[in-house]
Design an enzyme around this catalytic site. Structure first.
Site, short mmCIF file in Angstrom:
data_model
loop_
_atom_site.label_atom_id
_atom_site.label_comp_id
_atom_site.label_asym_id
_atom_site.label_seq_id
_atom_site.Cartn_x
_atom_site.Cartn_y
_atom_site.Cartn_z
N ASP A 179 -4.58 -38.62 9.50
CA ASP A 179 -4.12 -37.24 9.66
C ASP A 179 -2.86 -37.16 10.53
OD1 ASP A 179 -5.38 -37.87 12.01
OD2 ASP A 179 -6.90 -36.30 11.89
N HIS A 234 -16.26 -27.63 22.55
CA HIS A 234 -14.82 -27.38 22.69
C HIS A 234 -14.12 -27.50 21.34
CE1 HIS A 234 -10.80 -27.71 24.69
NE2 HIS A 234 -10.54 -28.43 23.60
N GLU A 235 -14.34 -28.60 20.63
CA GLU A 235 -13.60 -28.83 19.39
C GLU A 235 -13.92 -27.78 18.33
OE1 GLU A 235 -11.15 -30.71 19.30
OE2 GLU A 235 -11.55 -31.74 21.20
#
Length: 605
Positions: A179, A234-235
């Site tokens: 990515d 969090h993510e």
């Protein structure tokens, strides 16, 4: 640029006019995390804009351009704004952090930043590309499910796992994993994970969450490595549309500092600015007292209450897990709360104190069907509670006129009744009853010394022990539940108005000491989730419904969370046929209100 696997954090301090490796590393760090133009970030995060329009002329020289970027970094991350790479800045840049770029607009950093698109529907699916060998697959799923649940609890979103391929794909990777080079993982102790905004941001990886396999992942408390529940929470905030927060206590703060498993006000305000709040409550109308719930043989829940005319009224699901009937009266003249049990053949049976002080009952004439008239079982009692023996026989416990515990039972399943028998003791609360793993009934009450007392069958369907104290100082009625492994656990309101609990150390065995779960509470009610985790519901000091739950079956506990609402009676927690918990209360308008989990083990309504 820094090679894959090399931490780009500067090794030492630097200031205006300096030259050298520490300056180059400062530039590389700020370029990596969004402060200078970066084509790779622009491709993967279309909503992102660099904080600075231009890069320094010479990355090895600490010029005014780099100084401005350092100031923006300090401002965005809660540091004193000095414009120098001082000791505090070196320390923060060296800490593990999220790989998602910082977003700083106009030189200011609001607490939360909501920059991403939103998921269009109320249901978002997810799947696992792989898991980490540091943990079992079940532990990884539990950590991610817990994170999804916390975001779902404060938004209208529901999250469902789709093994065939979800909207959000979760996996563990190392190095450059496809990515973009800027998103390559850099080994242990630096970038921990990253997640992409909802579509159309990020193209085919929109919403996906990647964790660095080079880290040592943990779910222990305290963690033995990087705490996966914290990083996942969090993510997923990024995957729902939030950027980093300048609030250092927020879950969405960029840097990892140990476990942070609960959303803060800043996180909640941020996500609600995108999706709004979750609607929680629905009214079943009526003017009611003392709700009690049960399940029909076909799984339909049914709720019984005392009406303003002192008759028994009921309302029921028209199909399992579905909508509700209108109210219907079953007549009678009752005092106090009814209690409902189910016969071995599936017929519901309701018991209540009559206006003559005796125990009265009525029953379904066939499973899921019509009702008998009222019949008296005699005695002079208050606060009856019914339960099932291991062989299916109903047994009713109540406080007698002498303050002792009395009971009466079916002589055979679905059959006639014994005479009343006394179990002695001195009760100062309604009883709570549960069945041990081996089938023996156990009864818990508040004694006249304010402690928790209990008495139990010495064998399933059989005789009784003497009374024994479990100590403590309690207010009101206890609430007993059973863990997934069979251990009984009892919850009470302590004399400090907090929730306290005590539990068997092994199934059918001895007891722990008392432990506090905090809060300011009244009237605990406990139920098992579909996965076996206990969940406790209480009336809070603000008259709202609050709850706390086990984070894993037979395990530790979450913090307190509110389900809002306003209640003057209850709560009563029950479980739908599909495993979703549902809670009933008497509202401040005296009507019956309810709220429910949207999915088994999941978020609410």
């Amino acid at each position: 640029m820094a090679p894959v696997g090399r931490s780009v954090a500067p090794p030492s301090t630097a200031a205006l006019g300096d030259r050298g490796d520490q300056v180059t590393r400062t530039y590389e760090y700020l370029h990596r995390f969004g402060y200078f133009p970066n084509q790779s970030l622009a491709r993967r995060y279309p909503q992102w804009r660099p904080a600075m329009a231009f890069a320094p002329e010479d990355p090895e020289v600490f010029d005014e351009t780099l100084q401005t970027a350092v100031r923006l970094f300090q401002q965005a991350n809660g540091l004193p704004v000095t414009g120098e790479v001082d000791e505090a800045t070196v320390e923060l840049m060296g800490r593990p952090r999220c790989g998602f770029p910082d977003i700083v607009e106009g030189g200011t950093a609001p607490s939360f930043v909501a920059q991403g698109n939103r998921w269009p529907g109320p249901t978002v699916t997810y799947s696992f590309t792989n898991t980490t060998p540091d943990l079992t697959g079940a532990q990884v799923r539990a950590a991610l499910t817990g994170a999804f649940d916390r975001w779902s609890a404060v938004t209208p979103l529901n999250f469902l796992e789709d093994p065939a391929g979800g909207d959000v794909r979760i996996g563990f990777f190392t190095g450059n994993h496809g990515d973009g080079s800027t998103n390559a993982f850099d080994g242990p102790g630096s970038v921990l994970a990253h997640c992409f905004y909802p579509p159309p941001n990020g193209g085919d990886i929109a919403g996906d969450c990647h964790f660095d396999e080079a880290e040592t992942w943990s779910v222990d408390d305290p963690p033995s490595g990087i705490d996966l529940p914290t990083v996942a929470l969090h993510e997923l905030g990024h995957g729902l549309g939030l950027a980093h927060s300048a609030e250092t206590s927020a879950v969405m703060y960029a840097f990892y500092g140990g476990p942070r498993r609960e959303l803060t006000t800043d996180d909640i305000d941020g996500i609600r600015s995108i999706y709004g709040a979750r609607f929680r409550w629905n009214s079943l109308s009526g003017t009611i007292f003392d709700p009690a719930a049960g399940s029909n043989a076909d799984g339909r829940m049914e709720v019984f209450v005392r009406g303003t005319d002192n008759a028994l009224w009921h309302v029921w699901q028209t199909a399992p897990n579905n909508g509700w009937s209108t109210w219907n009266s079953l007549g009678g003249g009752i005092q106090g709360a009814p209690t409902v049990g189910r016969n071995a053949d599936g017929r519901l049976e309701v018991f209540a104190r009559g206006d003559d002080g005796a125990l009265w009952h009525m029953w379904q004439t066939a499973p899921n069907n019509g009702w008998s008239g009222w019949h008296s079982l005699g005695g002079w009692i208050v606060n009856p509670v019914v339960t099932n023996n291991a062989d299916g026989r109903l047994e009713v416990f109540a406080q007698g006129a002498d303050g002792a515990l009395w009971h009466i039972w079916q002589t055979a399943p679905n059959n006639g009744w014994s005479d009343w028998g006394s179990l002695g003791g001195r009760l100062t609360s309604p009883v709570s009853i549960h069945r041990n793993a081996d089938g023996r009934l156990e009864v818990f009450v508040r004694g006249d010394d304010g402690a928790l007392w209990h008495v139990w069958q010495t064998a399933p369907n059989n005789g009784w022990s003497g009374w024994s104290s479990l100590g403590g100082g309690i207010l009101g009625a206890p609430a007993a539940g059973r863990n997934a492994d069979g251990r009984l656990e009892v919850f009470v309101t302590g004399t400090d108005n907090a929730l306290w609990h005590v539990w068997q150390t092994a199934p059918n065995n001895g007891w722990s000491g008392w432990a506090s779960l905090g809060g300011w509470i009244d009237r605990p009610s406990v139920q098992n989730n579909a996965d076996g985790r206990l969940e406790v519901f209480v009336r809070g000091g603000d008259d709202a419904l609050w709850h706390v739950w086990q984070t894993a079956p037979n395990n530790g506990w979450s913090g307190w969370h509110t389900l809002s609402g306003g209640m003057s009676g209850g709560p009563v927690a029950w479980r739908n046929a599909d495993g979703r918990l549902e809670v009933f209360v008497k509202g401040l308008d005296h009507a019956l209100w309810h709220t429910w989990q949207s999915t088994p083990n999941g978020a609410w309504n």
